[in-house]
Design a protein around this motif. Structure first.
Motif, PDB file in Angstrom:
ATOM      1  N   PRO A 224       0.840  -1.203   0.000  1.00  0.00           N
ATOM      2  CA  PRO A 224       0.000   0.000   0.000  1.00  0.00           C
ATOM      3  C   PRO A 224       0.874   1.253   0.000  1.00  0.00           C
ATOM      4  O   PRO A 224       1.854   1.347   0.756  1.00  0.00           O
ATOM      5  CB  PRO A 224      -0.786  -0.127   1.313  1.00  0.00           C
ATOM      6  N   PHE A 225       0.560   2.189  -0.857  1.00  0.00           N
ATOM      7  CA  PHE A 225       1.289   3.450  -0.916  1.00  0.00           C
ATOM      8  C   PHE A 225       0.370   4.581  -0.480  1.00  0.00           C
ATOM      9  O   PHE A 225      -0.807   4.604  -0.849  1.00  0.00           O
ATOM     10  CB  PHE A 225       1.807   3.713  -2.335  1.00  0.00           C
ATOM     11  N   PRO A 226       0.875   5.528   0.288  1.00  0.00           N
ATOM     12  CA  PRO A 226       0.028   6.614   0.781  1.00  0.00           C
ATOM     13  C   PRO A 226      -0.432   7.510  -0.360  1.00  0.00           C
ATOM     14  O   PRO A 226       0.324   7.797  -1.295  1.00  0.00           O
ATOM     15  CB  PRO A 226       0.941   7.371   1.751  1.00  0.00           C
ATOM     16  N   SER A 227      -1.691   7.961  -0.298  1.00  0.00           N
ATOM     17  CA  SER A 227      -2.240   8.796  -1.375  1.00  0.00           C
ATOM     18  C   SER A 227      -1.464  10.096  -1.582  1.00  0.00           C
ATOM     19  O   SER A 227      -1.357  10.556  -2.736  1.00  0.00           O
ATOM     20  CB  SER A 227      -3.721   9.099  -1.095  1.00  0.00           C
ATOM     21  N   PRO A 228      -0.891  10.738  -0.542  1.00  0.00           N
ATOM     22  CA  PRO A 228      -0.111  11.967  -0.807  1.00  0.00           C
ATOM     23  C   PRO A 228       1.064  11.740  -1.754  1.00  0.00           C
ATOM     24  O   PRO A 228       1.517  12.678  -2.414  1.00  0.00           O
ATOM     25  CB  PRO A 228       0.375  12.385   0.590  1.00  0.00           C
ATOM     26  N   MET A 229       1.561  10.499  -1.828  1.00  0.00           N
ATOM     27  CA  MET A 229       2.654  10.202  -2.754  1.00  0.00           C
ATOM     28  C   MET A 229       2.267  10.540  -4.188  1.00  0.00           C
ATOM     29  O   MET A 229       3.081  11.018  -4.976  1.00  0.00           O
ATOM     30  CB  MET A 229       3.010   8.719  -2.631  1.00  0.00           C
ATOM     31  N   PHE A 230       0.998  10.305  -4.518  1.00  0.00           N
ATOM     32  CA  PHE A 230       0.521  10.558  -5.877  1.00  0.00           C
ATOM     33  C   PHE A 230      -0.103  11.948  -6.021  1.00  0.00           C
ATOM     34  O   PHE A 230      -0.054  12.557  -7.086  1.00  0.00           O
ATOM     35  CB  PHE A 230      -0.503   9.488  -6.258  1.00  0.00           C
ATOM     36  N   GLU A 231      -0.701  12.450  -4.948  1.00  0.00           N
ATOM     37  CA  GLU A 231      -1.414  13.728  -5.018  1.00  0.00           C
ATOM     38  C   GLU A 231      -0.486  14.926  -4.830  1.00  0.00           C
ATOM     39  O   GLU A 231      -0.702  15.990  -5.410  1.00  0.00           O
ATOM     40  CB  GLU A 231      -2.515  13.753  -3.960  1.00  0.00           C
ATOM     41  N   GLN A 232       0.553  14.753  -4.006  1.00  0.00           N
ATOM     42  CA  GLN A 232       1.441  15.866  -3.696  1.00  0.00           C
ATOM     43  C   GLN A 232       2.858  15.663  -4.212  1.00  0.00           C
ATOM     44  O   GLN A 232       3.647  16.606  -4.240  1.00  0.00           O
ATOM     45  CB  GLN A 232       1.483  16.076  -2.178  1.00  0.00           C
ATOM     46  N   GLY A 233       3.190  14.436  -4.596  1.00  0.00           N
ATOM     47  CA  GLY A 233       4.537  14.164  -5.068  1.00  0.00           C
ATOM     48  C   GLY A 233       5.458  13.751  -3.936  1.00  0.00           C
ATOM     49  O   GLY A 233       5.051  13.662  -2.778  1.00  0.00           O
ATOM     50  N   VAL A 234       6.704  13.466  -4.274  1.00  0.00           N
ATOM     51  CA  VAL A 234       7.685  13.013  -3.297  1.00  0.00           C
ATOM     52  C   VAL A 234       8.993  13.763  -3.494  1.00  0.00           C
ATOM     53  O   VAL A 234       9.258  14.333  -4.555  1.00  0.00           O
ATOM     54  CB  VAL A 234       7.950  11.492  -3.428  1.00  0.00           C
TER      55      VAL A 234
END
Length: 261
Positions: free
Chosen positions: A123-133
């Motif tokens: 599982p990857f946290p949604s902020p990884m995709f919504e806010q970037g890394v």
């Protein structure tokens, strides 16, 4: 977790390979990590084609027939069910003494070890995709003269070390450059830049211009998918040499990996 080893399902605790397996002793092996949903592995033929190409080019097994591998994957998915899965297919050269066989027979006869493991997707946290890394730059460099670079071999220690250093710096990935300081890839991803109306990505293995140096960049499956979609949408795409200035001056930068979706 579901484990398939050399033609049979076994309990994970009972899945064992000999201590003299070349994958354990010398890191002689390849792997593919795939994502499955609704009983189907995403782009399975592409994964197995890449595996077979690497096995042939690096002398692990030639020919490596994708059809039996695909059937093994289907057996695993049939038993797994319809839920999403992360599939890891690992192929080693078995317990053969490659040097002795090469001296005695002039060719290596491989009885490979084949392991397929199915597990729930990470599982990857949604902020990884919504806010970037955040990303760092790996301290080491990829070498175009290394013919094993650009293949998905078991020798992943440098990548894991760079990922650990990135995590210690609060970053999610580390970008690799080659010995000429040209952008290559992430530890577990391919890199893309957007500049104006153009999509830019480093040249991957197999895409080199005639007479050019071998690329140390793995031709990722998610990367291939994205490039195909971009072409279908009429977007301008360039596979090219990119510098750190190109990276910092890009309008956007993003990474691709099948496991991330």
């Amino acid at each position: 977790m579901l484990t398939w080893l050399n033609g049979a399902f076994v309990e994970p605790s009972d899945a064992k390979v000999p201590v003299l397996d070349t994958g354990l002793q010398h890191g002689v092996g390849l792997f593919e990590t795939m994502h499955a949903r609704e009983g189907r592995a995403f782009r399975l033929p592409d994964h197995l084609e890449r595996l077979a190409e690497s096995a042939s080019e690096l002398g692990l097994a030639d020919p490596l027939r994708p059809e039996p591998l695909a059937e093994a994957v289907r057996q695993v998915l049939q038993r797994w069910g319809r839920g999403a899965a992360r599939l890891r297919l690992t192929l080693t050269a078995g317990t053969v003494n490659m040097l002795r066989q090469a001296r005695e027979a002039g060719a290596v006869q491989v009885e490979p070890t084949l392991l397929i493991v199915a597990s729930p997707p990470t599982p990857f946290p949604s902020p990884m995709f919504e806010q970037g890394v955040s990303v760092t730059v790996a301290n080491d460099r990829l070498n175009p003269l290394d013919r094993f670079a650009g293949h998905k071999t078991l020798w992943y220690w440098p990548r894991l070390a760079a990922l650990r250093e990135a995590a210690q710096a609060g970053a999610a990935e580390a970008l690799w450059f080659d010995v000429s300081n040209r952008l290559a890839c992430g530890c577990t991803s391919n890199a893309f830049l957007v500049k104006g109306d153009t999509l830019l990505t480093p040249i991957a293995r197999g895409e080199e211009p005639q007479g050019g140096l071998r690329s140390p960049v793995l031709p990722g499956i998610a990367r291939r998918t994205l490039l195909g979609l971009a072409a279908d949408c009429g977007l301008r795409v360039e596979r090219c040499s990119l510098t750190v200035d190109d990276l910092l001056g890009a309008d956007e930068a993003f990474l691709t990996n099948v496991s991330w979706g």
